[in-house]
Design an enzyme around this catalytic site. Structure first.
Site, PDB file in Angstrom:
ATOM      1  N   GLU B  81       0.835  -1.196   0.000  1.00 23.96           N
ATOM      2  CA  GLU B  81       0.000   0.000   0.000  1.00 23.96           C
ATOM      3  C   GLU B  81       0.872   1.249   0.000  1.00 23.96           C
ATOM      4  O   GLU B  81       0.544   2.250  -0.649  1.00 23.96           O
ATOM      5  CB  GLU B  81      -0.939  -0.025   1.202  1.00 23.96           C
ATOM      6  CG  GLU B  81      -2.006  -1.115   1.153  1.00 23.96           C
ATOM      7  CD  GLU B  81      -1.492  -2.531   1.391  1.00 23.96           C
ATOM      8  OE1 GLU B  81      -0.364  -2.684   1.899  1.00 23.96           O
ATOM      9  OE2 GLU B  81      -2.215  -3.488   1.059  1.00 23.96           O
ATOM     10  N   HIS B 150     -11.427  -6.018   8.492  1.00 24.82           N
ATOM     11  CA  HIS B 150     -12.246  -5.714   7.309  1.00 24.82           C
ATOM     12  C   HIS B 150     -13.462  -4.894   7.722  1.00 24.82           C
ATOM     13  O   HIS B 150     -14.536  -5.035   7.141  1.00 24.82           O
ATOM     14  CB  HIS B 150     -12.733  -6.988   6.608  1.00 24.82           C
ATOM     15  CG  HIS B 150     -11.640  -7.923   6.199  1.00 24.82           C
ATOM     16  ND1 HIS B 150     -11.137  -8.890   7.028  1.00 24.82           N
ATOM     17  CD2 HIS B 150     -10.943  -8.032   5.048  1.00 24.82           C
ATOM     18  CE1 HIS B 150     -10.184  -9.555   6.409  1.00 24.82           C
ATOM     19  NE2 HIS B 150     -10.036  -9.063   5.214  1.00 24.82           N
TER      20      HIS B 150
HETATM   21  C1  LIG Z   1      -1.803  -4.966   4.280  1.00 22.38           C
HETATM   22  C2  LIG Z   1      -2.775  -5.810   3.546  1.00 22.38           C
HETATM   23  N1  LIG Z   1      -3.063  -5.516   2.257  1.00 22.38           N
HETATM   24  C3  LIG Z   1      -3.968  -6.239   1.565  1.00 22.38           C
HETATM   25  C4  LIG Z   1      -4.606  -7.287   2.154  1.00 22.38           C
HETATM   26  C5  LIG Z   1      -5.653  -8.090   1.390  1.00 22.38           C
HETATM   27  N2  LIG Z   1      -5.161  -9.420   1.068  1.00 22.38           N
HETATM   28  C6  LIG Z   1      -5.388 -10.467   1.889  1.00 22.38           C
HETATM   29  S1  LIG Z   1      -4.652 -11.852   1.365  1.00 22.38           S
HETATM   30  C7  LIG Z   1      -4.027 -11.092  -0.016  1.00 22.38           C
HETATM   31  C8  LIG Z   1      -3.190 -11.863  -0.982  1.00 22.38           C
HETATM   32  C9  LIG Z   1      -1.962 -12.420  -0.361  1.00 22.38           C
HETATM   33  O1  LIG Z   1      -1.319 -13.285  -1.244  1.00 22.38           O
HETATM   34  P1  LIG Z   1      -0.019 -14.093  -0.834  1.00 22.38           P
HETATM   35  O2  LIG Z   1       0.880 -13.247  -0.027  1.00 22.38           O
HETATM   36  O3  LIG Z   1       0.548 -14.679  -2.054  1.00 22.38           O
HETATM   37  O4  LIG Z   1      -0.562 -15.226   0.147  1.00 22.38           O
HETATM   38  P2  LIG Z   1      -1.550 -16.431  -0.188  1.00 22.38           P
HETATM   39  O5  LIG Z   1      -2.942 -15.913   0.041  1.00 22.38           O
HETATM   40  O6  LIG Z   1      -1.324 -16.858  -1.568  1.00 22.38           O
HETATM   41  O7  LIG Z   1      -1.237 -17.488   0.819  1.00 22.38           O
HETATM   42  C10 LIG Z   1      -4.418  -9.751  -0.045  1.00 22.38           C
HETATM   43  C11 LIG Z   1      -4.078  -8.797  -1.101  1.00 22.38           C
HETATM   44  C12 LIG Z   1      -4.278  -7.567   3.506  1.00 22.38           C
HETATM   45  N3  LIG Z   1      -4.837  -8.588   4.165  1.00 22.38           N
HETATM   46  N4  LIG Z   1      -3.369  -6.824   4.159  1.00 22.38           N
END
Ligand SMILES: Cc1ncc(C[n+]2csc(CCOP(=O)(O)OP(=O)(O)O)c2C)c(N)n1
Ligand SMILES: [Mg+2]
Lengths: 431, 358
Positions: B81, B150
């Protein structure tokens, strides 16, 4: 302005026919409707990777950040210098924990679909990452997981009824219904409270490890995040601290190829590997077949021994695949090819470990089927048990006034006042 | 790059379209339409954020835009972000007009330095040489069992910062018109979208079936360009008994509670918190002599505190009862006790009764 030295003559003289600059926006290979074809994947054979000494200098082992540590070959035989040569009992315990994790995920996903809770996230296809690591760490090493390492709790023998109480946010939930499902916390299991904010756990793990080192303790820390999450600043802060203080920490990147709808290219995978992030920070980097429980075990053990020898941190990339949707809120058919999971060239981690155990003659299909049946029943019974404490939204939650507890150690006047007023208002309203 | 300046049409401020140009939209569709209209009008407008490109956003607010305008103008970003907002500052310095999305307001904190120290102060510290004309869209607020990451309402953090505008719509019509005005604005705007009412207004009764926007007057949205100017409150209900100041989801909860109680309240939907429509507030409170402030965000140092101070400073001699606030409690947003936390009808009713008693 005769003193200026930043002449743009170069750009002018090259003529007016310089190509216009172009913005590169990554694009995954396959989208919905495409047939996934991973035949161009460069997968080194099992056993091919050298195993350096645990205290080797990071500069001597850069290749490992670009290769893939693999132990189990196609026939399910453990080969090469990374073979951890585990006793039969450990292999079977790992197999069981992986199968239990999968059965647990299946049941809880269904519970969400049945309206018993708000949210769930599976770790299908990634069970080896959690369980291989948990098996290789000491039971009192401290874990700072992301939301997809439920396998660690299961491998550490944490009661699944307790996990389900958390998922149902019911009156049996030790976390008092405060957190979204799966955001566990289990201090006794060396499992740090999970945050919904990505990668915050990374520097925290480094801090825990620094504290352990400063105190002359013997325990180390391990942390996990997804490949998408390596983009967050916290990841890079953690690497810097870990490098500067040679913190006894293992930093795991679970590269399951997807971050919700964004493929790994949006975290930098088109240009390099995630393990290679270690090189710039001067720390050890290993890239591991994350669907090979023995490779995960061996790499974790190597990194743990390194940390315990005061030789510093290790960054491990676990190359795997997110078989299911991101969460119950996600439909992956909207952004990726439906057959990626079935074409995934590194196979299924449970099937691979099972094959290995069968090849060793310590396991067979019948016993495996019986185990799956037993685990499904166990999970079913545990869910029944947890549901006696309530499911989300059906009244059996912690008392309303508990909402104000734990904001601070001692409740200040303004929270007491708000708590009191809430109770009076609800009473006045006849609720 | 020219063509990025604000379009200062007065004619378009009002809804003059023929009925054929109006469609029924929920709030997501209205936001999508605003982005579409602005991308079509102004080649400098770019949309970026986590999952906003091919997929069209986790709430579908950017659906179809990448297909229509291409990956140079609508793109997915790495999950950082801080990076998203920093990059948007740089793009703004070049002359673009970025509309970054932060997937949930709860994830805006890693971007605070770029927002607070950079975007918000760029104009000031460069004496206008550089500006940051970005509009940061982000879903906020609770009521969806999202737990503490959320559900938050962090608007008070931004209203406390000099140099950013803070906008919160409560209907599809306003969402589109305000978003267009925000994108055209040459200063950074935080545009918080109340996600509980993306798909329909919410009366505060969580245990009754969810309603859609269908049939709601403010879901009739012009398909084309129009602005709802920043800094103007809307009288959601005219009345004489007391003034209720609110915004976002709470506008609907207040409307319904007031209707249930049969109180002749005047409800002001603030729409923009900074700059605040102080005249509308002053006019209403001086007329009614009573004031209730309702927001979902936590109470201490919340925006309600600022509203209360303003009303007290300007309308003290017209007040017939102390100003009341109904807000979220000063705790993180709980999961299972979401509806005990949410400042719903029970608490609003109590506060109105108290104000009317004096
Ligand atoms: C600071 C923050 N930004 C955005 C999100 C929303 N978000 C939750 S999971 C995710 C994707 C994460 O992907 P990855 O790191 O590859 O982990 P995976 O879900 O594949 O295990 C996002 C964008 C969040 N939880 N926290
Ligand atoms: Mg991922």
């Amino acid at each position: 302005m005769s003193d200026r030295i930043d002449s743009d003559a170069g750009r002018q003289e090259a003529g007016r026919n310089l190509p216009p600059l172009r913005l590169h926006v990554p694009e995954p290979k396959f989208r919905p409707g495409d047939t996934a074809d991973f035949s161009d994947f460069d997968i080194p054979p099992a056993g091919a990777q050298a195993r350096p000494d645990e205290v080797a200098q990071p500069g001597e082992m850069r290749d490992l950040a670009y290769g893939l540590v693999r132990v189990l070959d196609e026939a399910g035989v453990a080969v090469g210098p990374w073979d951890p040569k585990l006793p039969a009992e450990t292999l079977l315990r790992m197999l069981r924990a992986m199968a239990l994790t999968r059965a647990f995920d299946a049941r809880m996903f269904r519970a969400q679909r049945q309206g018993k809770t708000s949210f769930y996230m599976k770790s299908t296809g990634e069970e080896a990452v959690s369980i291989g690591a948990a098996a290789a760490l000491a039971s009192d090493d401290m874990c700072f997981p992301s939301y997809r390492q439920q396998g660690i709790l299961i491998a550490r023998g944490w009661p699944i009824v307790d996990m389900m109480n958390q998922i149902y946010s019911n009156k049996g939930d030790r976390l008092k219904g405060r957190q979204l499902p799966i955001m566990y916390s289990a201090r006794e299991a060396g499992f740090f409270s999970i945050s919904g904010n990505l990668t915050t756990q990374y520097p925290q793990a480094v801090g825990w490890a620094m504290a352990s080192a400063a105190r002359g303790d013997t325990r180390i820390a391990a942390t996990w995040c997804g490949e998408g999450s390596t983009a967050e600043g916290d990841f890079h802060s953690a690497c810097t601290f870990a490098s500067v203080y040679r913190a006894p920490v293992i930093m795991n990147v679970v590269n399951n190829q997807w971050a919700i709808s964004s493929f790994s290219g949006f975290a930098g995978a088109e240009a390099t590997t995630f393990a290679a992030r270690a090189i710039g920070y001067g720390i050890a980097g290993l890239r591991v077949d994350g669907n090979d429980a023995l490779a995960v075990y061996a790499a974790t053990r190597w990194a743990a021994d390194r940390a315990r020898a005061n030789a510093g941190p290790t960054l491990i990339e676990h190359f795997t695949y997110r078989v299911e949707g991101h969460s119950t809120s996600d439909d992956p058919s909207a952004y990726r090819s439906a057959d990626e999971a079935s074409h995934w060239p590194l196979g299924d981690p449970i099937a691979r470990l099972k094959k290995h155990c069968i090849a060793l003659g310590i396991w067979d299909e019948e016993r495996h089927a019986a185990m799956d049946k037993e685990l499904a029943e166990m999970v079913h019974d545990a869910a029944r048990e947890a549901e006696k404490n309530g499911i989300l939204g059906h009244g059996l939650h912690h008392p309303m006034e508990s909402m104000f507890e734990d904001v601070f150690e001692e409740m200040p006047w303004h929270l007491k006042e708000q708590q009191q007023k809430m109770l009076e208002e609800w009473k006045a309203a006849g609720l | 790059m020219e063509g990025g300046g604000p379009v200062t049409g007065t004619m378009s401020e009002t809804m003059t379209q023929a009925s054929g140009d109006v469609a029924q939209m929920n709030m997501i569709q209205a936001i999508n339409s605003a982005l579409d209209v602005m991308m079509g009008r102004d080649p400098d407008v770019v949309v970026m954020g986590e999952d906003v490109g091919y997929f069209g956003g986790v709430f579908r607010a950017t659906a179809g835009l990448q297909q229509k305008y291409g990956k140079n103008r609508v793109f997915d970003t790495p999950i950082t972000e801080c990076g998203i907002i920093g990059v948007a500052v740089g793009m703004g310095a070049y002359g673009l007009r970025p509309v970054p999305e932060i997937q949930f307001a709860d994830y805006i904190y890693p971007a605070l330095d770029q927002l607070v120290s950079e975007a918000a102060r760029l104009r000031y510290r460069s004496a206008g040489e550089f500006i940051s004309p970005m509009t940061v869209r982000s879903p906020f607020g609770g009521g969806i069992f999202g737990g503490q990451t959320h559900s938050q309402s962090p608007e008070g953090i931004f209203t406390h910062v000099s140099g950013v505008k803070t906008v919160i719509p409560s209907t599809p019509y306003d969402a589109k018109g305000l978003l267009i005005a925000a994108i055209e604005d040459n200063d950074p705007v935080i545009f918080f979208e109340p996600k509980r009412i993306y798909n329909g207004p919410f009366d505060g009764h969580y245990d009754t079936p969810a309603r859609s926007w269908a049939g709601h007057e403010a879901a009739q949205v012009p398909k084309g360009y129009y602005r709802v100017p920043l800094g103007e409150a809307r009288v959601a209900r005219a009345g004489g008994a007391l003034t209720v100041l609110c915004y976002g989801t709470m506008v609907h909860v207040v409307e319904n509670t007031v209707a249930e109680m049969g109180v002749d309240a005047e409800i002001l939907d603030l729409r923009t918190l900074v700059p605040l429509d102080i005249e509308a507030i002053e006019r209403s409170v001086k007329k009614t002599g009573r004031c209730l402030i309702v927001h979902e965000a936590t109470r201490t140092s919340g925006f309600g505190a600022e509203l209360s101070a303003q009303v007290q400073e300007r309308c003290f001699y017209h007040l017939e009862a102390p100003i009341e606030r109904v807000t979220g409690f000063d705790t993180p947003y709980p999961h299972s006790l979401e509806w005990a936390y949410f400042p719903g009808p029970v608490r609003i009713r109590e506060a109105i009764n108290k104000i009317m008693k004096d």
